[in-house]
Write a protein that holds these residues in place. Structure first.
Motif, short mmCIF file in Angstrom:
data_model
loop_
_atom_site.label_atom_id
_atom_site.label_comp_id
_atom_site.label_asym_id
_atom_site.label_seq_id
_atom_site.Cartn_x
_atom_site.Cartn_y
_atom_site.Cartn_z
N THR A 176 0.82 -1.21 0.00
CA THR A 176 0.00 0.00 0.00
C THR A 176 0.86 1.26 0.00
O THR A 176 0.59 2.22 -0.73
N MET A 177 1.92 1.26 0.81
CA MET A 177 2.79 2.43 0.87
C MET A 177 3.45 2.70 -0.48
O MET A 177 3.52 3.84 -0.93
N LEU A 178 3.92 1.65 -1.13
CA LEU A 178 4.56 1.83 -2.44
C LEU A 178 3.57 2.35 -3.47
O LEU A 178 3.92 3.19 -4.31
N GLU A 179 2.34 1.88 -3.41
CA GLU A 179 1.32 2.38 -4.34
C GLU A 179 0.99 3.84 -4.07
O GLU A 179 0.86 4.64 -5.00
N ARG A 180 0.88 4.19 -2.79
CA ARG A 180 0.51 5.56 -2.42
C ARG A 180 1.62 6.57 -2.70
O ARG A 180 1.34 7.76 -2.91
N THR A 181 2.86 6.13 -2.66
CA THR A 181 3.97 7.07 -2.82
C THR A 181 4.48 7.14 -4.25
O THR A 181 5.43 7.88 -4.53
N ALA A 182 3.89 6.39 -5.16
CA ALA A 182 4.34 6.42 -6.56
C ALA A 182 4.07 7.80 -7.16
O ALA A 182 2.96 8.32 -7.05
N PRO A 183 5.08 8.41 -7.81
CA PRO A 183 4.89 9.74 -8.41
C PRO A 183 4.22 9.65 -9.77
O PRO A 183 4.15 8.57 -10.37
N GLY A 184 3.72 10.78 -10.25
CA GLY A 184 3.17 10.82 -11.59
C GLY A 184 4.26 10.61 -12.63
O GLY A 184 5.34 11.20 -12.53
N SER A 185 4.01 9.77 -13.63
CA SER A 185 5.04 9.43 -14.60
C SER A 185 5.26 10.50 -15.66
O SER A 185 6.26 10.48 -16.37
N SER A 186 4.34 11.45 -15.78
CA SER A 186 4.45 12.47 -16.83
C SER A 186 5.16 13.74 -16.36
O SER A 186 5.27 14.70 -17.12
N LEU A 187 5.64 13.75 -15.12
CA LEU A 187 6.27 14.94 -14.57
C LEU A 187 7.73 15.02 -14.98
O LEU A 187 8.33 14.05 -15.43
N ASP A 188 8.32 16.22 -14.81
CA ASP A 188 9.74 16.36 -15.09
C ASP A 188 10.53 15.82 -13.90
O ASP A 188 9.96 15.51 -12.85
N PRO A 189 11.86 15.66 -14.02
CA PRO A 189 12.64 14.98 -12.97
C PRO A 189 12.47 15.59 -11.58
O PRO A 189 12.30 14.85 -10.60
N TYR A 190 12.50 16.92 -11.49
CA TYR A 190 12.35 17.54 -10.17
C TYR A 190 10.96 17.28 -9.60
O TYR A 190 10.81 16.95 -8.42
N GLU A 191 9.94 17.44 -10.42
CA GLU A 191 8.57 17.24 -9.95
C GLU A 191 8.30 15.79 -9.56
O GLU A 191 7.57 15.51 -8.62
N ILE A 192 8.91 14.85 -10.31
CA ILE A 192 8.79 13.44 -9.95
C ILE A 192 9.35 13.20 -8.55
O ILE A 192 8.72 12.56 -7.71
N LEU A 193 10.53 13.75 -8.29
CA LEU A 193 11.17 13.58 -6.99
C LEU A 193 10.33 14.23 -5.88
O LEU A 193 10.05 13.61 -4.86
N ARG A 194 9.89 15.46 -6.10
CA ARG A 194 9.14 16.16 -5.06
C ARG A 194 7.77 15.52 -4.84
O ARG A 194 7.30 15.42 -3.69
N ASP A 195 7.13 15.10 -5.92
CA ASP A 195 5.82 14.46 -5.80
C ASP A 195 5.93 13.16 -5.00
O ASP A 195 5.08 12.88 -4.14
N SER A 196 6.97 12.38 -5.26
CA SER A 196 7.17 11.14 -4.54
C SER A 196 7.40 11.39 -3.06
O SER A 196 6.83 10.71 -2.20
N ILE A 197 8.23 12.38 -2.74
CA ILE A 197 8.51 12.69 -1.33
C ILE A 197 7.28 13.25 -0.64
O ILE A 197 6.99 12.92 0.52
N ALA A 198 6.52 14.11 -1.33
CA ALA A 198 5.30 14.67 -0.74
C ALA A 198 4.31 13.54 -0.44
O ALA A 198 3.69 13.51 0.64
N ASN A 199 4.16 12.60 -1.38
CA ASN A 199 3.27 11.45 -1.15
C ASN A 199 3.76 10.62 0.03
O ASN A 199 2.96 10.13 0.84
N TYR A 200 5.07 10.46 0.12
CA TYR A 200 5.67 9.68 1.20
C TYR A 200 5.40 10.32 2.56
O TYR A 200 4.94 9.66 3.50
#
Length: 213
Positions: free
Chosen positions: A76-100
């Motif tokens: 469940t945690m891995l599913e919830r913290t997955a970032p959006g795949s269409s984002l740029d590198p910085y946004e992918i990283l920040r989105d993943s951490i924000a979800n985490y």
């Protein structure tokens, strides 16, 4: 014939797979507000409307049941913290951490139980923890290729170290939130370039951050 004042409770019949999934789901729900060791077999059996003996028909022991709960919590945690795949590198990283950070904030005891799995003497519990961390590391390394970062042993080791930093910083923040959620996210995001990237790659990532603002 049943009395009107004492109706017979109708139990829902489930397949073995459905019943096992129900028991695990009840366990993960209980894990949200209490440590794993306090997830009671008796309470789970009562909520499911089954006997304790029947629960052990699906799980060989209390430890086996707890292991199934931790595996589901990890998934469940891995599913919830997955970032959006269409984002740029910085946004992918920040989105993943924000979800985490948000997931951990909502599921503190679940998160702590996952971390404790790394220190337990049970090799199966440790394996769940290691698989969770490896998946997060692979996810991060996979997205770094957009910055032309080569996936090599040095990068992979650095990312693993960064994940350990994120875990420690986040659990410390949970215990004593001396900074805001956004400040914690920025701290965790900013730590990755510091430990994993060469100076030119840091500039590329920061450039992606600037263009995203």
């Amino acid at each position: 014939m049943a009395s009107v004042n004492n109706p017979v409770t109708k139990r829902t019949r489930m397949s073995p797979e459905e019943r096992r999934a129900q028991l695990i789901e009840l366990g993960t729900e209980m894990l949200a507000d209490r440590p794993l060791e306090q997830v009671s077999v008796e309470d789970i059996a009562d909520q499911a409307g089954v006997s304790r003996g029947l629960l052990f028909h699906y799980f060989s022991s209390k430890q086996d049941f707890h292991l199934a709960i931790v595996r589901e919590a990890s998934k469940t945690m891995l599913e919830r913290t997955a970032p959006g795949s269409s984002l740029d590198p910085y946004e992918i990283l920040r989105d993943s951490i924000a979800n985490y950070v948000d997931y951990v904030s909502e599921n503190r005891e679940t998160f702590i139980s996952l971390l404790r799995g790394s220190a337990t003497g049970d090799p199966d519990m440790r394996e769940v923890f290691e698989q969770t961390r490896s998946t997060m590391a692979e996810r991060t390394v996979r997205n770094l290729y957009k910055l032309n970062v080569e996936a090599n042993p040095t990068t992979e080791l650095a990312v693993r170290g960064w994940i350990a930093f994120v875990e420690e910083a986040t659990i410390t923040w949970l215990r004593s939130p001396s900074i805001t959620r956004d400040e914690l996210i920025d701290l965790n995001v900013g730590a990755l370039p510091a430990v994993a990237l060469a100076p030119g790659m840091i500039a590329a990532l920061l450039g992606a951050s600037a263009s995203a603002e």
